[in-house]
Design a protein around this motif. Sequence first.
Motif, short mmCIF file in Angstrom:
data_model
loop_
_atom_site.label_atom_id
_atom_site.label_comp_id
_atom_site.label_asym_id
_atom_site.label_seq_id
_atom_site.Cartn_x
_atom_site.Cartn_y
_atom_site.Cartn_z
N ALA A 1 0.89 -1.06 -0.02
CA ALA A 1 0.01 0.04 0.03
C ALA A 1 0.77 1.17 -0.04
O ALA A 1 0.61 2.23 -0.64
CB ALA A 1 -0.83 -0.10 1.11
N PRO A 2 2.02 1.40 0.74
CA PRO A 2 2.86 2.65 0.47
C PRO A 2 3.17 3.03 -0.77
O PRO A 2 3.18 4.18 -1.04
CB PRO A 2 3.83 2.38 1.60
N TYR A 3 3.51 2.01 -1.48
CA TYR A 3 4.12 2.36 -2.73
C TYR A 3 2.64 2.92 -3.73
O TYR A 3 3.13 3.66 -4.60
CB TYR A 3 4.61 1.02 -3.45
N LEU A 4 1.52 2.48 -3.65
CA LEU A 4 0.42 2.87 -4.23
C LEU A 4 0.16 4.11 -3.76
O LEU A 4 -0.15 5.19 -4.57
CB LEU A 4 -0.77 1.98 -4.05
N MET A 5 0.20 4.33 -2.14
CA MET A 5 0.10 5.84 -1.77
C MET A 5 1.18 6.68 -2.31
O MET A 5 0.83 8.03 -2.71
CB MET A 5 0.05 5.75 -0.28
N ALA A 6 2.26 6.35 -2.40
CA ALA A 6 3.35 7.08 -3.03
C ALA A 6 3.01 7.65 -4.33
O ALA A 6 3.34 8.71 -4.68
CB ALA A 6 4.67 6.45 -2.70
N TRP A 7 2.64 6.64 -4.99
CA TRP A 7 2.47 6.92 -6.61
C TRP A 7 1.38 7.83 -6.80
O TRP A 7 1.31 8.62 -7.48
CB TRP A 7 1.91 5.38 -7.09
N ILE A 8 0.30 7.62 -5.93
CA ILE A 8 -0.88 8.56 -5.95
C ILE A 8 -0.50 10.26 -5.54
O ILE A 8 -0.76 10.84 -6.12
CB ILE A 8 -2.01 8.09 -5.20
N GLY A 9 0.58 10.22 -4.39
CA GLY A 9 1.08 11.53 -4.03
C GLY A 9 1.87 12.03 -4.86
O GLY A 9 2.16 13.26 -4.51
N GLY A 10 2.36 11.21 -5.75
CA GLY A 10 3.54 11.84 -6.62
C GLY A 10 4.56 12.29 -5.83
O GLY A 10 5.23 11.30 -5.15
N THR A 11 5.16 13.62 -6.10
CA THR A 11 6.23 14.11 -5.43
C THR A 11 6.06 14.47 -4.07
O THR A 11 6.94 14.78 -3.16
CB THR A 11 6.97 15.18 -6.32
N ASP A 12 4.48 14.57 -3.47
CA ASP A 12 4.27 15.12 -2.31
C ASP A 12 4.26 14.07 -1.14
O ASP A 12 3.25 13.19 -0.95
CB ASP A 12 3.07 15.89 -2.35
N TRP A 13 5.54 13.32 -0.91
CA TRP A 13 5.72 12.38 0.17
C TRP A 13 4.75 12.35 1.25
O TRP A 13 4.59 11.55 1.95
CB TRP A 13 6.85 12.00 0.30
N ARG A 14 4.49 13.75 1.72
CA ARG A 14 3.78 14.15 3.05
C ARG A 14 2.43 13.37 2.93
O ARG A 14 1.78 12.85 3.93
CB ARG A 14 3.86 15.36 3.17
N LEU A 15 1.85 13.51 1.47
CA LEU A 15 0.30 13.06 1.44
C LEU A 15 0.41 11.71 1.66
O LEU A 15 -0.67 11.07 2.46
CB LEU A 15 -0.17 13.79 0.04
N ALA A 16 1.17 11.07 1.11
CA ALA A 16 1.30 9.51 1.40
C ALA A 16 1.33 9.17 2.92
O ALA A 16 0.72 8.30 3.41
CB ALA A 16 2.59 8.95 0.67
N LEU A 17 2.10 9.84 3.61
CA LEU A 17 2.12 9.53 5.13
C LEU A 17 0.89 9.83 5.53
O LEU A 17 0.42 9.09 6.68
CB LEU A 17 3.42 10.27 5.69
#
Length: 398
Positions: free
Chosen positions: A152-168
């Motif tokens: 899931a973190p990789y999917l969330m990172a992909w969705i967030g793009g360069t905004d890594w804080r959104l993934a967190l």
Amino acid sequence: MATTSTFQTTRSIGLLLFATMAGMSLWFMGAAVIPDMAREAGLEDGQLALLSSVVPAGFALGAMGFAISGVPDRFDPRHVFAVCATVTAVLNAIFIFVPIGTPAAGIIRFLSGIAMAGTWPLSMKIAVGWSVTRRGTLMGTLVGALVIGQAAPYLMAWIGGTDWRLALWMGSGLALLGAAAALLTQLGPHHVRAARFDSRALYVAWQMPQLRRAILGYLCHMWEFIAFWSWVGVFAAISFSASMPEEDAQALGKLAAFLCIIAAAPACALGGVLADRIGKAHVAATALILSGTAALLTALTFGGPVWITFALLILWGAAVVPDSPQFSAIVADYAPAEIAGSVLTLQASLGFLLTALTVQIAPSIAAIAGWPAVMVLLAMGPVAGVWVSAPLRRAERA
């Protein structure tokens, strides 16, 4: 009454699967957003490795503490799970506000690992209480849920793009939902709670040859497993960059990491069904052979045609996990019921302590000899696993 019992079983296992997926969804959050954090803060390889390796180190320490204290067998595992998942979610949110590359960032990730030690092992304790004859299927499905959570973190990172804080932020929200699901889960009819725990029981359990072989096989699996998942996005992007622009290679590397991790979910479920028919040790050995072979083939194609490396990563991802639930199911079969939770937690502790080493040294070896050399080194785990688990397969044929 039978219908109600079936409904309660299905409902509880479903909630447990969701709780497991959500509760462990923050494990690879650091690894998933590493490229974006590195680009923002200019982190060196050693700093990046530390953010990934401190999580299994913390998990190992936390799991060892839980095992020695007997927490999984003395207290309601649902409550322990919920508290630990909540703590993990809070720590993950705090990480957003901490300067990248500082000691505080590493400490928070380390504490997150400790907290997560109260989720996955407790899931196994709850799961084995629901069945004795179909533990292969049950554990395979449970690890499938774990796989989805760790992808899931990789999917969330992909969705967030360069905004890594959104993934967190997304990850913390998911972990809190997992805590709630754990509280709604019921305990199965085979759940055993220890009235009093004696840590010497762990030593006695280790003296059982079949139990010891299963734990050693699990450790061989762990040599390869977490290091692969931690760095697959990085070495996939580096491999792909030989054939495409770096930015496109990094985006495809994130997607490849998500897909190769998620591919293990159906493989674990299928392996569980087969394990209850042909034997847990046989399924584990088959997965080890496929995984080791895929690792070696990926090393040979590194930097080559993107589609070939991409396909091999998916194969490797599908094969790298199904042995894990079967080794755990064998441990649950042989361990005394009243300490099964603590034995499974001890097994997890030893495994993740080993992965802290392999995760940390992987980029150092890559800097000296290249990422293909790392893949060859990781393949040695499956080779050893097939050998050490041979007596378990012979016992199944007897």
